[in-house]
Design a protein around this motif. Structure first.
Motif, PDB file in Angstrom:
ATOM      1  N   MET B   1      27.667 -12.943   1.684  1.00 11.06           N
ATOM      2  CA  MET B   1      28.831 -13.023   2.560  1.00 11.06           C
ATOM      3  C   MET B   1      28.604 -12.140   3.775  1.00 11.06           C
ATOM      4  SD  MET B   1      32.688 -11.586   1.863  1.00 11.06           S
ATOM      5  CE  MET B   1      33.341 -12.937   0.925  1.00 11.06           C
ATOM      6  N   GLU B   2      28.822 -12.708   4.938  1.00 10.58           N
ATOM      7  CA  GLU B   2      28.691 -11.896   6.153  1.00 10.58           C
ATOM      8  C   GLU B   2      30.066 -11.664   6.753  1.00 10.58           C
ATOM      9  OE1 GLU B   2      25.173 -11.867   8.664  1.00 10.58           O
ATOM     10  OE2 GLU B   2      26.441 -12.553  10.304  1.00 10.58           O
ATOM     11  N   ILE B   3      30.338 -10.417   7.092  1.00 12.60           N
ATOM     12  CA  ILE B   3      31.612 -10.072   7.719  1.00 12.60           C
ATOM     13  C   ILE B   3      31.300  -9.519   9.094  1.00 12.60           C
ATOM     14  CG2 ILE B   3      33.599  -8.515   7.612  1.00 12.60           C
ATOM     15  CD1 ILE B   3      33.488  -8.775   4.578  1.00 12.60           C
ATOM     16  N   VAL B   4      31.761 -10.216  10.108  1.00  9.29           N
ATOM     17  CA  VAL B   4      31.492  -9.805  11.486  1.00  9.29           C
ATOM     18  C   VAL B   4      32.711  -9.026  11.983  1.00  9.29           C
ATOM     19  CG1 VAL B   4      30.853 -10.561  13.790  1.00  9.29           C
ATOM     20  CG2 VAL B   4      30.082 -11.879  11.809  1.00  9.29           C
ATOM     21  N   ILE B   5      32.519  -7.762  12.181  1.00 12.85           N
ATOM     22  CA  ILE B   5      33.654  -6.878  12.497  1.00 12.85           C
ATOM     23  C   ILE B   5      34.332  -7.262  13.814  1.00 12.85           C
ATOM     24  CG2 ILE B   5      34.325  -4.500  13.041  1.00 12.85           C
ATOM     25  CD1 ILE B   5      33.852  -4.892  10.080  1.00 12.85           C
ATOM     26  N   ASN B   6      33.535  -7.681  14.811  1.00  8.64           N
ATOM     27  CA  ASN B   6      34.186  -7.957  16.098  1.00  8.64           C
ATOM     28  C   ASN B   6      35.077  -9.200  16.027  1.00  8.64           C
ATOM     29  OD1 ASN B   6      32.588 -10.325  16.860  1.00  8.64           O
ATOM     30  ND2 ASN B   6      30.938  -8.913  17.328  1.00  8.64           N
ATOM     31  N   LYS B   7      34.865 -10.034  15.025  1.00 10.12           N
ATOM     32  CA  LYS B   7      35.767 -11.182  14.828  1.00 10.12           C
ATOM     33  C   LYS B   7      37.061 -10.716  14.162  1.00 10.12           C
ATOM     34  CE  LYS B   7      32.406 -14.892  14.755  1.00 10.12           C
ATOM     35  NZ  LYS B   7      31.553 -15.760  13.939  1.00 10.12           N
ATOM     36  N   ILE B   8      36.924  -9.772  13.262  1.00  4.27           N
ATOM     37  CA  ILE B   8      38.126  -9.224  12.612  1.00  4.27           C
ATOM     38  C   ILE B   8      38.983  -8.507  13.646  1.00  4.27           C
ATOM     39  CG2 ILE B   8      38.987  -7.553  10.927  1.00  4.27           C
ATOM     40  CD1 ILE B   8      36.496  -8.083   9.267  1.00  4.27           C
ATOM     41  N   THR B   9      38.323  -7.743  14.525  1.00  2.00           N
ATOM     42  CA  THR B   9      39.094  -6.985  15.525  1.00  2.00           C
ATOM     43  C   THR B   9      39.831  -7.940  16.465  1.00  2.00           C
ATOM     44  OG1 THR B   9      37.137  -6.761  16.936  1.00  2.00           O
ATOM     45  CG2 THR B   9      37.648  -4.922  15.465  1.00  2.00           C
ATOM     46  N   LYS B  10      39.209  -9.077  16.740  1.00  2.01           N
ATOM     47  CA  LYS B  10      39.893 -10.082  17.577  1.00  2.01           C
ATOM     48  C   LYS B  10      41.143 -10.587  16.866  1.00  2.01           C
ATOM     49  CE  LYS B  10      36.960 -12.533  20.755  1.00  2.01           C
ATOM     50  NZ  LYS B  10      35.746 -13.249  20.813  1.00  2.01           N
ATOM     51  N   LYS B  11      40.976 -10.910  15.610  1.00  2.00           N
ATOM     52  CA  LYS B  11      42.114 -11.440  14.829  1.00  2.00           C
ATOM     53  C   LYS B  11      43.228 -10.403  14.733  1.00  2.00           C
ATOM     54  CE  LYS B  11      40.410 -15.044  11.754  1.00  2.00           C
ATOM     55  NZ  LYS B  11      38.939 -15.083  11.687  1.00  2.00           N
ATOM     56  N   LEU B  12      42.837  -9.154  14.537  1.00  4.88           N
ATOM     57  CA  LEU B  12      43.836  -8.102  14.355  1.00  4.88           C
ATOM     58  C   LEU B  12      44.277  -7.492  15.684  1.00  4.88           C
ATOM     59  CD1 LEU B  12      42.310  -6.234  11.249  1.00  4.88           C
ATOM     60  CD2 LEU B  12      44.124  -7.934  11.276  1.00  4.88           C
ATOM     61  N   LYS B  13      43.740  -7.987  16.766  1.00 10.33           N
ATOM     62  CA  LYS B  13      44.064  -7.502  18.124  1.00 10.33           C
ATOM     63  C   LYS B  13      43.767  -6.005  18.251  1.00 10.33           C
ATOM     64  CE  LYS B  13      47.308 -11.135  19.090  1.00 10.33           C
ATOM     65  NZ  LYS B  13      48.608 -11.632  18.875  1.00 10.33           N
ATOM     66  N   ILE B  14      42.604  -5.643  17.773  1.00 11.85           N
ATOM     67  CA  ILE B  14      42.148  -4.264  17.912  1.00 11.85           C
ATOM     68  C   ILE B  14      41.105  -4.244  19.017  1.00 11.85           C
ATOM     69  CG2 ILE B  14      40.839  -2.419  16.771  1.00 11.85           C
ATOM     70  CD1 ILE B  14      42.080  -3.457  14.112  1.00 11.85           C
ATOM     71  N   GLN B  15      41.317  -3.331  19.963  1.00  7.64           N
ATOM     72  CA  GLN B  15      40.423  -3.257  21.122  1.00  7.64           C
ATOM     73  C   GLN B  15      39.077  -2.659  20.726  1.00  7.64           C
ATOM     74  OE1 GLN B  15      42.433  -1.074  24.180  1.00  7.64           O
ATOM     75  NE2 GLN B  15      41.222  -1.929  25.802  1.00  7.64           N
ATOM     76  N   GLN B  41      29.984 -11.616  -8.529  1.00  4.54           N
ATOM     77  CA  GLN B  41      29.326 -10.384  -8.960  1.00  4.54           C
ATOM     78  C   GLN B  41      27.887 -10.390  -8.459  1.00  4.54           C
ATOM     79  OE1 GLN B  41      30.296  -8.857 -12.893  1.00  4.54           O
ATOM     80  NE2 GLN B  41      28.108  -8.698 -13.322  1.00  4.54           N
ATOM     81  N   GLY B  42      27.434  -9.265  -7.950  1.00  5.88           N
ATOM     82  CA  GLY B  42      26.053  -9.164  -7.506  1.00  5.88           C
ATOM     83  C   GLY B  42      25.801  -9.676  -6.105  1.00  5.88           C
ATOM     84  N   GLU B  43      26.851 -10.134  -5.440  1.00  3.77           N
ATOM     85  CA  GLU B  43      26.666 -10.682  -4.093  1.00  3.77           C
ATOM     86  C   GLU B  43      26.446  -9.549  -3.079  1.00  3.77           C
ATOM     87  OE1 GLU B  43      29.554 -13.729  -3.378  1.00  3.77           O
ATOM     88  OE2 GLU B  43      29.093 -13.804  -1.225  1.00  3.77           O
ATOM     89  N   VAL B  44      25.782  -9.900  -1.973  1.00  6.53           N
ATOM     90  CA  VAL B  44      25.567  -8.919  -0.911  1.00  6.53           C
ATOM     91  C   VAL B  44      26.572  -9.174   0.215  1.00  6.53           C
ATOM     92  CG1 VAL B  44      23.953  -7.980   0.798  1.00  6.53           C
ATOM     93  CG2 VAL B  44      23.103  -8.758  -1.424  1.00  6.53           C
ATOM     94  N   VAL B  45      27.299  -8.147   0.572  1.00  6.74           N
ATOM     95  CA  VAL B  45      28.240  -8.240   1.697  1.00  6.74           C
ATOM     96  C   VAL B  45      27.574  -7.577   2.903  1.00  6.74           C
ATOM     97  CG1 VAL B  45      30.502  -7.541   2.562  1.00  6.74           C
ATOM     98  CG2 VAL B  45      30.223  -8.144   0.136  1.00  6.74           C
ATOM     99  N   VAL B  46      27.285  -8.392   3.896  1.00  5.30           N
ATOM    100  CA  VAL B  46      26.634  -7.865   5.100  1.00  5.30           C
ATOM    101  C   VAL B  46      27.707  -7.601   6.152  1.00  5.30           C
ATOM    102  CG1 VAL B  46      24.935  -8.291   6.910  1.00  5.30           C
ATOM    103  CG2 VAL B  46      24.529  -9.165   4.595  1.00  5.30           C
ATOM    104  N   ILE B  47      27.806  -6.358   6.587  1.00  5.81           N
ATOM    105  CA  ILE B  47      28.789  -5.996   7.617  1.00  5.81           C
ATOM    106  C   ILE B  47      28.063  -5.964   8.958  1.00  5.81           C
ATOM    107  CG2 ILE B  47      30.456  -4.265   8.388  1.00  5.81           C
ATOM    108  CD1 ILE B  47      31.256  -5.392   5.725  1.00  5.81           C
TER     109      ILE B  47
END
Lengths: 301, 185
Positions: B1-15, B41-47
């Motif tokens: 699973m990849e989590i792209v922080i700058n997409k989260i910040t867009k959604k949450l309206k964080i500058q 279980q055992g999955e890799v979360v890439v931030i």
């Protein structure tokens, strides 16, 4: 230091550096005892940022205690211009009898972007987070002017971390609101940038009062602990002040923390064989809250 | 699973480019933890931290440290990897991890996709042997215990102990069926 009129206190010329402002704090007791209502600034030749915001705190404390504003009189033009430029008057904490004409006011051009004018740091979490974000955004826009003599991406990012961590302490720990200001200026043979973040809250010692496990004998010792070890008053660890000190060391600057009756100065730009020069003071005259100054220096030659 | 922080910040309206303060960190962590709740279980979360210049120590504590501690729970172990870190983020994370180690008698380490300024593929304190294992697995992707021990010229028992600690830190993966094959995060 009072003039013939006992309601007037003539301030000594002690706003030139962070240490000499202590001479003004020493007179606070007499301000209340003698019911001083007017501060005469005729002897002030220079005001640096730490003294400026500390004066604001002094005025705010007076206003809160007495319900009245102190009046500033005989403010030299150059000082009045500076205070106006830094939005000192806009805070509405003092009555200032003198006004500046439009011609006398310092212009806010791109050349004068070596400052961040005094900004209120609220004590409410939500508002404070918004303000801190906007301060950092403004700092990034002006960084090439403010950090002109120390300019690098790394220095800018270091300052962002410092601004964020110190401002957070205002709403998280002080239980009061505060002020921030930044300025680059010349003094003697040096260029200097000074970031100041101050509050008149409960102070460091009081905020740690619930941590019975911490062993220290003086307020200065506790401040030093907070600067060198990741202690926190609210959780198992706190990284803020420790990281701030670490960054100031990397930038070869100096850090001054005054809280209630104690102060610590860590002067990383002047080292002896044991590391940075550090100065610890206790039993200072009470001045509520915590006032922090971070300075970088650059030789003009 | 990849989590792209700058997409989260867009959604949450964080500058961005700066992630600062604990409250911001808490908001972002809430979003991430909702996503991570459904992983295997055992999955890799890439931030992915691209476009982020600074994560201050407080925000790092609320996002990265919390996520790593969550990954280390036995109920549902998973792995965390960071990518596209700025130098300042690396520095702040490093100091947070150092403080954590100093005061909790417990290490915290995270694998990075990119090489760090210290020429490691991780942030946090690792021993020389652990460092060698991380590099070895990065090149070989996976290896048997015997191969790793042979490469390091150590006994299998000694390496197994080291690998067990590394698994506890979630900086190495283990094949659940064989318990004998290790792989990179």
């Amino acid at each position: 230091m009072s003039s013939n009129d006992e309601n007037v206190l003539i301030l000594p010329d002690c706003c030139k550096d962070i240490y000499s402002f202590e001479n003004i704090i020493k007179q606070l007791e007499s301000v209340y005892e003698k019911q001083v209502k007017i501060l005469d600034l005729s002897r002030i030749s220079f005001v640096e940022p730490f003294s400026m915001v500390s004066l604001l705190l002094l005025g705010r404390n007076y206003l809160r205690k007495t319900g009245e504003k102190l009046t500033l009189i005989n403010v030299p033009l150059i000082i009045l211009q500076y205070l106006a430029r830094m939005d000192f008057e806009k805070k509405g904490i003092f009555k200032i009898q003198q006004t500046l004409t439009e011609k006398q006011k310092l212009k806010r051009s791109s050349f004068s972007q070596k400052v961040i004018e005094i900004i209120d740091i609220p004590n409410k979490e939500r508002e404070s987070v918004k303000i801190i974000s906007s301060v950092i955004s403004l700092f990034r826009k002006r960084a090439k002017h403010i950090l002109k003599y120390w300019l690098s991406d790394q220095a800018i990012n270091y300052f962002v971390t410092v601004i964020s961590e110190v401002c957070q302490n205002v709403f998280e720990h002080s239980l009061d609101s505060g002020f921030l200001a930044i300025q680059t200026y010349n003094i003697g043979k040096e260029h200097l940038v000074r970031l100041v973040i101050v509050d008149s809250g409960i102070g460091i010692e009081e905020s740690f009062s619930s941590r019975k496990d911490l062993k220290y004998e003086t307020g200065a010792e506790l401040i030093q602990m907070a600067l060198t070890t990741p202690i926190s008053s609210k959780r198992n660890f706190g990284y803020g002040l420790c990281q701030v000190n670490s960054i100031v060391k990397k930038l070869n600057g100096s850090l001054y923390v005054r809280s209630s009756k104690s102060s610590v100065a860590m002067i990383h730009n002047k080292k002896n064989k044991n590391g940075a020069y550090s100065f610890f003071k206790n039993n200072l005259p009470e001045f509520p809250g915590t006032q922090i100054s971070i300075s970088l220096y650059h030789n003009r030659n | 699973m990849e989590i792209v922080i700058n997409k989260i910040t867009k959604k949450l309206k964080i500058q961005i480019p700066d992630l600062i303060t604990r409250p911001i960190g808490k908001r972002i962590y809430k979003y991430i933890s909702d996503k991570v709740e459904n992983i295997n279980q055992g999955e890799v979360v890439v931030i992915d931290l691209s476009e982020i210049l600074v994560i201050d120590p407080s925000c790092s504590d609320e996002i990265i440290v919390k996520l790593i501690n969550e990954s280390r729970k036995d109920e549902k172990p998973f792995f965390v990897k960071l990518k596209n870190l700025s130098q300042m983020t690396e520095m702040n994370l490093s100091s947070v991890f150092d403080s954590y180690r100093e005061f909790s008698n417990d290490r915290i380490v995270v694998i990075t996709d990119d090489i760090t300024s210290k020429n490691f593929y991780c942030i946090g304190e690792v021993s020389n042997i652990e460092h060698e294992i991380i590099k070895y697995l990065r090149i070989n992707n996976q290896a048997k215990l015997s191969d790793i021990a042979s490469f390091l010229n150590k006994s299998k028992q000694e390496i197994e102990e080291v690998l067990s600690k590394m698994y506890g830190l979630r900086i190495v993966r283990i094949d659940e069926s064989t318990k004998n094959v290790y792989s990179t995060v």
